[in-house]
Design a protein around this motif. Structure first.
Motif, PDB file in Angstrom:
ATOM      1  N   VAL A   1       0.851  -1.195   0.000  1.00 59.52           N
ATOM      2  CA  VAL A   1       0.000   0.000   0.000  1.00 59.52           C
ATOM      3  C   VAL A   1       0.883   1.240   0.000  1.00 59.52           C
ATOM      4  O   VAL A   1       1.590   1.498   0.988  1.00 59.52           O
ATOM      5  CB  VAL A   1      -0.932   0.015   1.220  1.00 59.52           C
ATOM      6  CG1 VAL A   1      -1.799   1.268   1.218  1.00 59.52           C
ATOM      7  CG2 VAL A   1      -1.807  -1.235   1.240  1.00 59.52           C
ATOM      8  N   PRO A   2       0.882   2.037  -1.054  1.00 60.90           N
ATOM      9  CA  PRO A   2       1.685   3.262  -1.077  1.00 60.90           C
ATOM     10  C   PRO A   2       1.234   4.226   0.018  1.00 60.90           C
ATOM     11  O   PRO A   2       0.047   4.256   0.397  1.00 60.90           O
ATOM     12  CB  PRO A   2       1.416   3.840  -2.469  1.00 60.90           C
ATOM     13  CG  PRO A   2       0.924   2.678  -3.280  1.00 60.90           C
ATOM     14  CD  PRO A   2       0.196   1.794  -2.332  1.00 60.90           C
ATOM     15  N   GLY A   3       2.162   5.024   0.523  1.00 61.23           N
ATOM     16  CA  GLY A   3       1.823   6.005   1.544  1.00 61.23           C
ATOM     17  C   GLY A   3       0.774   6.986   1.070  1.00 61.23           C
ATOM     18  O   GLY A   3      -0.090   7.423   1.851  1.00 61.23           O
ATOM     19  N   LEU A   4       0.821   7.349  -0.212  1.00 57.36           N
ATOM     20  CA  LEU A   4      -0.158   8.273  -0.762  1.00 57.36           C
ATOM     21  C   LEU A   4      -1.566   7.684  -0.681  1.00 57.36           C
ATOM     22  O   LEU A   4      -2.519   8.364  -0.290  1.00 57.36           O
ATOM     23  CB  LEU A   4       0.200   8.588  -2.213  1.00 57.36           C
ATOM     24  CG  LEU A   4      -0.788   9.455  -2.989  1.00 57.36           C
ATOM     25  CD1 LEU A   4      -0.875  10.835  -2.382  1.00 57.36           C
ATOM     26  CD2 LEU A   4      -0.405   9.531  -4.462  1.00 57.36           C
ATOM     27  N   VAL A   5      -1.714   6.405  -1.028  1.00 55.39           N
ATOM     28  CA  VAL A   5      -3.027   5.762  -1.001  1.00 55.39           C
ATOM     29  C   VAL A   5      -3.540   5.663   0.427  1.00 55.39           C
ATOM     30  O   VAL A   5      -4.724   5.931   0.698  1.00 55.39           O
ATOM     31  CB  VAL A   5      -2.945   4.366  -1.649  1.00 55.39           C
ATOM     32  CG1 VAL A   5      -4.277   3.626  -1.526  1.00 55.39           C
ATOM     33  CG2 VAL A   5      -2.541   4.488  -3.113  1.00 55.39           C
ATOM     34  N   LEU A   6      -2.672   5.287   1.358  1.00 59.96           N
ATOM     35  CA  LEU A   6      -3.100   5.195   2.758  1.00 59.96           C
ATOM     36  C   LEU A   6      -3.508   6.571   3.278  1.00 59.96           C
ATOM     37  O   LEU A   6      -4.505   6.691   4.004  1.00 59.96           O
ATOM     38  CB  LEU A   6      -1.967   4.614   3.603  1.00 59.96           C
ATOM     39  CG  LEU A   6      -2.300   4.359   5.072  1.00 59.96           C
ATOM     40  CD1 LEU A   6      -3.469   3.386   5.205  1.00 59.96           C
ATOM     41  CD2 LEU A   6      -1.078   3.827   5.821  1.00 59.96           C
ATOM     42  N   GLY A   7      -2.746   7.597   2.917  1.00 60.50           N
ATOM     43  CA  GLY A   7      -3.107   8.944   3.352  1.00 60.50           C
ATOM     44  C   GLY A   7      -4.451   9.383   2.804  1.00 60.50           C
ATOM     45  O   GLY A   7      -5.263   9.972   3.526  1.00 60.50           O
ATOM     46  N   ILE A   8      -4.719   9.116   1.532  1.00 63.58           N
ATOM     47  CA  ILE A   8      -6.009   9.469   0.941  1.00 63.58           C
ATOM     48  C   ILE A   8      -7.132   8.700   1.628  1.00 63.58           C
ATOM     49  O   ILE A   8      -8.205   9.252   1.922  1.00 63.58           O
ATOM     50  CB  ILE A   8      -5.995   9.171  -0.573  1.00 63.58           C
ATOM     51  CG1 ILE A   8      -5.029  10.121  -1.292  1.00 63.58           C
ATOM     52  CG2 ILE A   8      -7.391   9.314  -1.168  1.00 63.58           C
ATOM     53  CD1 ILE A   8      -4.815   9.786  -2.762  1.00 63.58           C
ATOM     54  N   GLY A   9      -6.908   7.416   1.907  1.00 62.15           N
ATOM     55  CA  GLY A   9      -7.923   6.622   2.590  1.00 62.15           C
ATOM     56  C   GLY A   9      -8.199   7.119   3.994  1.00 62.15           C
ATOM     57  O   GLY A   9      -9.355   7.134   4.446  1.00 62.15           O
ATOM     58  N   ILE A  10      -7.159   7.542   4.707  1.00 62.35           N
ATOM     59  CA  ILE A  10      -7.344   8.107   6.055  1.00 62.35           C
ATOM     60  C   ILE A  10      -8.169   9.377   5.985  1.00 62.35           C
ATOM     61  O   ILE A  10      -9.066   9.612   6.809  1.00 62.35           O
ATOM     62  CB  ILE A  10      -5.970   8.372   6.705  1.00 62.35           C
ATOM     63  CG1 ILE A  10      -5.271   7.055   7.049  1.00 62.35           C
ATOM     64  CG2 ILE A  10      -6.115   9.248   7.942  1.00 62.35           C
ATOM     65  CD1 ILE A  10      -5.894   6.273   8.171  1.00 62.35           C
ATOM     66  N   LEU A  11      -7.890  10.232   5.014  1.00 58.15           N
ATOM     67  CA  LEU A  11      -8.674  11.459   4.857  1.00 58.15           C
ATOM     68  C   LEU A  11     -10.148  11.141   4.628  1.00 58.15           C
ATOM     69  O   LEU A  11     -11.031  11.741   5.252  1.00 58.15           O
ATOM     70  CB  LEU A  11      -8.130  12.285   3.690  1.00 58.15           C
ATOM     71  CG  LEU A  11      -6.909  13.171   3.925  1.00 58.15           C
ATOM     72  CD1 LEU A  11      -6.541  13.901   2.655  1.00 58.15           C
ATOM     73  CD2 LEU A  11      -7.181  14.164   5.046  1.00 58.15           C
ATOM     74  N   ARG A  12     -10.421  10.210   3.733  1.00 56.36           N
ATOM     75  CA  ARG A  12     -11.811   9.882   3.422  1.00 56.36           C
ATOM     76  C   ARG A  12     -12.512   9.223   4.610  1.00 56.36           C
ATOM     77  O   ARG A  12     -13.710   9.433   4.813  1.00 56.36           O
ATOM     78  CB  ARG A  12     -11.881   8.961   2.210  1.00 56.36           C
ATOM     79  CG  ARG A  12     -13.311   8.701   1.740  1.00 56.36           C
ATOM     80  CD  ARG A  12     -13.355   8.045   0.383  1.00 56.36           C
ATOM     81  NE  ARG A  12     -14.723   7.830  -0.055  1.00 56.36           N
ATOM     82  CZ  ARG A  12     -15.486   8.738  -0.657  1.00 56.36           C
ATOM     83  NH1 ARG A  12     -14.986   9.933  -0.919  1.00 56.36           N
ATOM     84  NH2 ARG A  12     -16.733   8.461  -1.019  1.00 56.36           N
ATOM     85  N   SER A  13     -11.777   8.467   5.403  1.00 58.58           N
ATOM     86  CA  SER A  13     -12.397   7.721   6.495  1.00 58.58           C
ATOM     87  C   SER A  13     -12.590   8.564   7.752  1.00 58.58           C
ATOM     88  O   SER A  13     -13.586   8.396   8.467  1.00 58.58           O
ATOM     89  CB  SER A  13     -11.541   6.495   6.837  1.00 58.58           C
ATOM     90  OG  SER A  13     -11.394   5.643   5.721  1.00 58.58           O
ATOM     91  N   TYR A  14     -11.654   9.473   8.042  1.00 59.73           N
ATOM     92  CA  TYR A  14     -11.672  10.125   9.352  1.00 59.73           C
ATOM     93  C   TYR A  14     -11.666  11.651   9.295  1.00 59.73           C
ATOM     94  O   TYR A  14     -11.514  12.291  10.340  1.00 59.73           O
ATOM     95  CB  TYR A  14     -10.453   9.649  10.167  1.00 59.73           C
ATOM     96  CG  TYR A  14     -10.466   8.169  10.417  1.00 59.73           C
ATOM     97  CD1 TYR A  14     -11.354   7.596  11.306  1.00 59.73           C
ATOM     98  CD2 TYR A  14      -9.584   7.322   9.735  1.00 59.73           C
ATOM     99  CE1 TYR A  14     -11.373   6.229  11.530  1.00 59.73           C
ATOM    100  CE2 TYR A  14      -9.586   5.960   9.954  1.00 59.73           C
ATOM    101  CZ  TYR A  14     -10.495   5.419  10.846  1.00 59.73           C
ATOM    102  OH  TYR A  14     -10.514   4.071  11.062  1.00 59.73           O
ATOM    103  N   PHE A  15     -11.854  12.234   8.122  1.00 57.42           N
ATOM    104  CA  PHE A  15     -11.834  13.699   8.047  1.00 57.42           C
ATOM    105  C   PHE A  15     -13.018  14.300   8.797  1.00 57.42           C
ATOM    106  O   PHE A  15     -12.936  15.400   9.336  1.00 57.42           O
ATOM    107  CB  PHE A  15     -11.846  14.163   6.592  1.00 57.42           C
ATOM    108  CG  PHE A  15     -11.575  15.636   6.437  1.00 57.42           C
ATOM    109  CD1 PHE A  15     -10.293  16.133   6.579  1.00 57.42           C
ATOM    110  CD2 PHE A  15     -12.609  16.534   6.176  1.00 57.42           C
ATOM    111  CE1 PHE A  15     -10.031  17.494   6.451  1.00 57.42           C
ATOM    112  CE2 PHE A  15     -12.357  17.886   6.044  1.00 57.42           C
ATOM    113  CZ  PHE A  15     -11.058  18.368   6.187  1.00 57.42           C
ATOM    114  N   GLY A  16     -14.139  13.594   8.836  1.00 53.45           N
ATOM    115  CA  GLY A  16     -15.317  14.114   9.531  1.00 53.45           C
ATOM    116  C   GLY A  16     -15.304  13.917  11.026  1.00 53.45           C
ATOM    117  O   GLY A  16     -16.182  14.422  11.741  1.00 53.45           O
ATOM    118  N   VAL A  17     -14.314  13.194  11.557  1.00 49.94           N
ATOM    119  CA  VAL A  17     -14.211  12.967  12.999  1.00 49.94           C
ATOM    120  C   VAL A  17     -13.440  14.126  13.620  1.00 49.94           C
ATOM    121  O   VAL A  17     -12.289  14.383  13.244  1.00 49.94           O
ATOM    122  CB  VAL A  17     -13.511  11.631  13.299  1.00 49.94           C
ATOM    123  CG1 VAL A  17     -13.408  11.412  14.800  1.00 49.94           C
ATOM    124  CG2 VAL A  17     -14.251  10.482  12.631  1.00 49.94           C
TER     125      VAL A  17
END
Length: 580
Positions: free
Chosen positions: A411-427
């Motif tokens: 998993v590239p760091g860029l992909v993990l970072g994008i996924g974290i944003l989508r998953s937890y930006f609203g928290v």
């Protein structure tokens, strides 16, 4: 009519299948590890895949991928990324294969120098090396200025995609060098002698016997180079090359927003290509036998060099080592330069850049120590837990935990970072900041990205602890947890220390995920500070000073990890030598 009594389990097979040998502590440990991996690896990556394959109403669709391949910029970026990754492997091979052969096949007086300096590029973060390479090999760099003065010739080594290839190949070629050297050293001398008995000599022997037997090592290194280059974000950005996949994904997410599906589509392609590259290397080796039958030392026979061979070897080794040292020399000179513009060397030297960054932006260093230190501790705890569950319990599904943790490599760091944003930006945290862009999440992402390294180190350390020591403690009345904390972990201390510093060192130069998640300078680490400073000519001196600090940090941690690992090996050797 008589009946035969059956065991109770035979009458209730479903109950027998549900029984497993695991204590509540083991189950709880496995569930905690699984929850961590689900929350911060599987769910974020799954959200990226879900966003790429669904439309606005949530229905499955391939329309986003159709839009991707219909857009000329994205097609060009995809092909450019393949070109850069493939050519980086080619150029890295040109550098690494001759060095590996010289070191492994011949008695070469500079072998120790090659082995030491050959891995030096890995100490410098690639994005720091990119800036240094511009200073030395760029259009107005030291080399071209001298060539123009002497021969009126200019070499466009750092322009466009070829500049990215040059930087990446020079940075990652040690992966091929180390893996291929190890494979060459393990080849049975008898295999070479058999080829000689059949008339094979020189290049024919090398082409038909030696290199084919070393293919596993070469493919392991080449696949690593390909994946690392294909996923890299920072180096193309610093070289102002945006028509590649990783920069396009970053630009789409940061400029268009989280609602744009193209960033997620590119993320899926990055993951899929990484998996295919690593899987493809394994497929190339399927059905072939590379095992050796030697016992004891074995290894490829080393030959004495003739005077001509020694001259050719030095003629290749010296320029290669100068290339290896060029980025380090360039970044050191820039960090000390008063002014360095349109001249082969700086006009003067000063320590003011170091004073500036330590006085005005000390948070970059302190944040790095905090985030990477905590990430290293998390990795050691998780690595020990997973290794213990896999090697010391019979808990069902324990191998799955190991596979999930190791999947972070793909998993590239860029992909993990994008996924974290989508998953937890609203928290939202109590101070009003988003969880996804907080320093807490940066620490967690660093831990997830480096967990495979710590896990393998913890597994190796635990494999060296004999079960009889644990059994003796349990016979004396110690419980499983007491045995783990008082017997097993102390015996693993050397390996765990190496795991910690390895995780710390590699996390300290993580930039892909950092660029996506870091939004404030006050919360940013060293890698982010280097990137920001390097965006303007006025800040490059300070950025270079931070780069030197980062290189020294990684170098010290790498040295410490190697010393700890070597001390652990010596301790184990002494124990085996004194054992009855």
């Amino acid at each position: 009519m008589s009946t035969t009594a059956l065991p109770a389990a035979a009458g209730r097979p479903w109950r027998a299948r549900l029984r497993f040998d695991a204590s509540p502590v083991q189950v709880a440990a496995a569930l905690l590890v699984l929850a961590f991996l689900l929350a911060f690896l599987l769910v974020p990556v799954g959200r990226v895949f879900l966003a790429a394959f669904t439309d606005g109403s949530g229905s499955l669709t391939l329309v986003h991928f159709g839009d991707f391949f219909r857009t000329s910029l994205f097609r060009e970026s995809f092909l450019n990324s393949l070109y850069v990754a493939g050519m980086s492997v080619v150029v890295a091979s040109i550098l690494a294969v001759p060095l590996a052969i010289i070191v492994s096949r011949f008695r070469f007086p500079g072998a120790a120098l090659v082995s030491t300096l050959g891995v030096l590029p890995l100490v410098m973060p690639p994005f720091v090396g990119a800036v240094a390479m511009q200073l030395v090999f760029g259009r107005n760099g030291s080399l071209n200025l001298l060539l123009m003065d002497w021969f009126d010739v200019r070499l466009d080594l750092m322009d466009g995609l070829n500049g990215v290839v040059f930087v990446q190949a020079l940075h990652y070629f040690p992966f091929i060098l180390m893996n291929l050297s190890a494979s060459l050293s393990n080849i049975d001398t008898a295999m070479e002698e058999a080829g000689q008995n059949l008339g094979a000599r020189g290049f024919t022997l090398m082409r038909t016997i030696v290199l084919p037997l070393a293919l596993p090592g070469y493919l392991a290194g080449a696949s690593l180079v390909f994946v690392k280059v294909f996923d890299d974000l920072a180096t193309p950005l610093l070289l102002n090359v945006t028509n590649m996949l990783a920069p396009q994904a970053y630009l789409r997410v940061t400029s268009v927003g989280l609602g744009d599906p193209m960033g997620y589509v590119i993320g899926v392609i990055l993951v899929v290509v990484s998996i295919l590259a690593m899987g493809g290397a394994a497929l190339l080796l399927r059905g072939r036998d590379y095992s050796m039958q030697q016992r004891g030392g074995g290894g490829l026979g080393r030959r004495e060099m003739s005077a001509g061979q020694r001259a050719l070897a030095w003629g290749f080794v010296v320029p290669t080592l100068l290339l290896v040292l060029a980025p380090h020399i360039g970044i050191a000179l820039l960090s000390l330069a008063t002014v360095w513009s349109f001249s082969p060397l700086p006009d003067g030297y000063t320590l003011a850049h170091f004073s500036t960054v330590l006085r005005e932006t000390p948070q970059f260093l302190t944040n790095t120590l905090l985030y990477c230190g905590l990430a290293g501790l998390i990795d050691v705890v998780l690595g020990v837990t997973i290794a213990w569950l896999v090697l010391r319990t019979r808990l069902p599904g324990r191998r799955l935990l190991d596979m999930l943790a190791m999947s972070a490599l793909a998993v590239p760091g860029l992909v993990l970072g994008i996924g974290i944003l989508r998953s937890y930006f609203g928290v939202q945290l109590p101070d009003g900041t988003a969880l996804a862009t907080s320093w807490i999440m940066l620490t967690i992402v660093y831990a997830v990205r480096r967990l495979p390294y710590a896990l393998r180190a913890a597994t190796a350390a635990l494999q060296q602890v004999h079960r009889s020591l644990e059994e003796a403690a349990e016979n004396m009345g110690a419980g499983k947890v007491t045995t783990l904390t008082h017997i097993v972990i102390p015996l693993m201390a050397g390996g765990l220390a190496a795991a910690f510093v390895t995780s710390f060192a590699t996390a300290a130069v993580e930039l892909s995920a950092t660029l996506v998640l870091a939004t404030r300078d006050v919360d940013a680490p060293l890698s982010y500070g280097i990137y920001v400073f390097m965006q303007s000519p006025a800040g490059r001196g300070a950025g270079a000073a931070l780069g030197v600090i980062a290189v020294l940090t990684v170098a010290i941690c790498t040295f410490a990890a190697n010393r700890l690992a070597e001390r652990e090996r010596r301790r184990r050797t002494r124990q085996e030598g004194t054992a009855p």
